[in-house]
Motif scaffolding. Structure first.
Motif, PDB file in Angstrom:
ATOM      1  N   SER A   1      72.222 124.654 -19.470  1.00  0.00           N
ATOM      2  CA  SER A   1      72.195 126.523 -19.441  1.00  0.00           C
ATOM      3  C   SER A   1      72.011 126.771 -18.085  1.00  0.00           C
ATOM      4  CB  SER A   1      71.351 127.088 -20.555  1.00  0.00           C
ATOM      5  OG  SER A   1      72.442 126.511 -21.605  1.00  0.00           O
ATOM      6  N   ALA A   2      70.761 126.468 -17.935  1.00  0.00           N
ATOM      7  CA  ALA A   2      70.385 126.833 -16.296  1.00  0.00           C
ATOM      8  C   ALA A   2      71.638 126.215 -15.463  1.00  0.00           C
ATOM      9  CB  ALA A   2      68.573 126.429 -16.070  1.00  0.00           C
ATOM     10  N   SER A   3      72.012 125.407 -15.148  1.00  0.00           N
ATOM     11  CA  SER A   3      72.768 124.868 -14.100  1.00  0.00           C
ATOM     12  C   SER A   3      74.194 126.045 -14.372  1.00  0.00           C
ATOM     13  CB  SER A   3      73.098 123.276 -14.477  1.00  0.00           C
ATOM     14  OG  SER A   3      72.181 122.336 -14.012  1.00  0.00           O
ATOM     15  N   HIS A   4      74.413 125.986 -15.236  1.00  0.00           N
ATOM     16  CA  HIS A   4      75.719 126.674 -15.637  1.00  0.00           C
ATOM     17  C   HIS A   4      75.842 128.019 -15.143  1.00  0.00           C
ATOM     18  CE1 HIS A   4      79.265 127.640 -16.845  1.00  0.00           C
ATOM     19  NE2 HIS A   4      78.813 128.966 -18.075  1.00  0.00           N
ATOM     20  N   LEU A   5      74.036 128.346 -15.361  1.00  0.00           N
ATOM     21  CA  LEU A   5      74.226 130.261 -14.883  1.00  0.00           C
ATOM     22  C   LEU A   5      73.478 130.024 -13.568  1.00  0.00           C
ATOM     23  CD1 LEU A   5      73.244 132.826 -15.749  1.00  0.00           C
ATOM     24  CD2 LEU A   5      71.418 132.412 -16.137  1.00  0.00           C
ATOM     25  N   ALA A   6      73.499 129.412 -13.225  1.00  0.00           N
ATOM     26  CA  ALA A   6      72.944 129.127 -11.634  1.00  0.00           C
ATOM     27  C   ALA A   6      74.204 128.810 -10.754  1.00  0.00           C
ATOM     28  CB  ALA A   6      71.916 128.162 -11.320  1.00  0.00           C
ATOM     29  N   GLY A   7      75.302 128.564 -11.200  1.00  0.00           N
ATOM     30  CA  GLY A   7      76.400 127.784 -10.865  1.00  0.00           C
ATOM     31  C   GLY A   7      76.465 126.887 -10.465  1.00  0.00           C
ATOM     32  N   LEU A   8      75.909 125.734 -10.405  1.00  0.00           N
ATOM     33  CA  LEU A   8      75.478 123.965  -9.775  1.00  0.00           C
ATOM     34  C   LEU A   8      75.710 123.915 -10.934  1.00  0.00           C
ATOM     35  CD1 LEU A   8      72.148 125.566  -7.968  1.00  0.00           C
ATOM     36  CD2 LEU A   8      74.628 125.402  -7.083  1.00  0.00           C
ATOM     37  N   ASN A   9      76.129 121.849 -10.471  1.00  0.00           N
ATOM     38  CA  ASN A   9      75.734 120.931 -11.383  1.00  0.00           C
ATOM     39  C   ASN A   9      74.517 120.805 -11.220  1.00  0.00           C
ATOM     40  OD1 ASN A   9      75.399 118.531  -9.510  1.00  0.00           O
ATOM     41  ND2 ASN A   9      77.422 118.227  -8.656  1.00  0.00           N
ATOM     42  N   GLN A  10      74.212 119.941 -12.708  1.00  0.00           N
ATOM     43  CA  GLN A  10      73.141 120.042 -13.004  1.00  0.00           C
ATOM     44  C   GLN A  10      72.574 118.920 -12.381  1.00  0.00           C
ATOM     45  OE1 GLN A  10      71.965 117.948 -17.339  1.00  0.00           O
ATOM     46  NE2 GLN A  10      73.601 119.620 -17.911  1.00  0.00           N
ATOM     47  N   THR A  11      72.730 118.540 -11.423  1.00  0.00           N
ATOM     48  CA  THR A  11      72.129 117.498 -10.891  1.00  0.00           C
ATOM     49  C   THR A  11      72.057 117.871  -9.322  1.00  0.00           C
ATOM     50  OG1 THR A  11      74.023 115.116 -10.479  1.00  0.00           O
ATOM     51  CG2 THR A  11      72.402 115.153  -8.720  1.00  0.00           C
ATOM     52  N   GLU A  12      72.919 118.767  -8.970  1.00  0.00           N
ATOM     53  CA  GLU A  12      72.379 119.625  -8.077  1.00  0.00           C
ATOM     54  C   GLU A  12      71.396 120.466  -8.602  1.00  0.00           C
ATOM     55  OE1 GLU A  12      76.625 120.923  -5.628  1.00  0.00           O
ATOM     56  OE2 GLU A  12      76.046 121.705  -7.861  1.00  0.00           O
ATOM     57  N   PHE A  13      71.575 121.634  -9.710  1.00  0.00           N
ATOM     58  CA  PHE A  13      69.941 121.962 -10.768  1.00  0.00           C
ATOM     59  C   PHE A  13      68.603 121.123 -10.043  1.00  0.00           C
ATOM     60  CE2 PHE A  13      67.831 124.750 -13.616  1.00  0.00           C
ATOM     61  CZ  PHE A  13      67.564 125.901 -13.061  1.00  0.00           C
ATOM     62  N   GLN A  14      69.036 119.889 -10.826  1.00  0.00           N
ATOM     63  CA  GLN A  14      67.581 119.265 -10.996  1.00  0.00           C
ATOM     64  C   GLN A  14      67.030 118.815  -9.622  1.00  0.00           C
ATOM     65  OE1 GLN A  14      68.576 115.851 -13.040  1.00  0.00           O
ATOM     66  NE2 GLN A  14      68.918 116.799 -14.862  1.00  0.00           N
ATOM     67  N   SER A  15      67.587 119.336  -8.384  1.00  0.00           N
ATOM     68  CA  SER A  15      67.609 118.414  -6.917  1.00  0.00           C
ATOM     69  C   SER A  15      66.871 120.312  -6.419  1.00  0.00           C
ATOM     70  CB  SER A  15      68.353 118.038  -6.119  1.00  0.00           C
ATOM     71  OG  SER A  15      68.883 117.059  -6.770  1.00  0.00           O
ATOM     72  N   LEU A  16      68.012 121.311  -6.540  1.00  0.00           N
ATOM     73  CA  LEU A  16      66.695 122.451  -6.390  1.00  0.00           C
ATOM     74  C   LEU A  16      65.569 122.564  -7.471  1.00  0.00           C
ATOM     75  CD1 LEU A  16      66.952 125.135  -4.850  1.00  0.00           C
ATOM     76  CD2 LEU A  16      68.096 125.581  -6.663  1.00  0.00           C
TER      77      LEU A  16
END
Length: 78
Positions: free
Chosen positions: A36-51
């Protein structure tokens, strides 16, 4: 749900940046899942995890997160 927020010009953040910060805050508070966080951020999960890794934020991963990941993978054709 759609919410409209008036942000003062002094904050100087784009809508995308605000979405990312909101996603990170809610994820850190364990109010939303990684997916859900990845989706809200507009990133895929890998990108969000890296961030969040660059910010020293640990990933809390439970059964609900696994289920979300499986749904996402199936939607992407895996």
């Amino acid at each position: 749900m759609q919410i409209t927020i008036d942000v003062p010009d002094a904050i100087q953040m784009s809508e995308a940046d605000l979405r990312i910060e909101l996603a990170i805050a809610l994820f850190q508070q364990e109010r939303i899942t990684l997916g859900s966080a990845s989706h809200l951020a507009g990133l895929n999960q890998t990108e969000f995890q890296s961030l969040i890794a660059t910010r020293g934020i640990c990933i809390h991963y439970d059964v609900e997160d696994l289920e979300q990941d499986l749904i996402s993978l199936r939607q992407e054709g895996w």
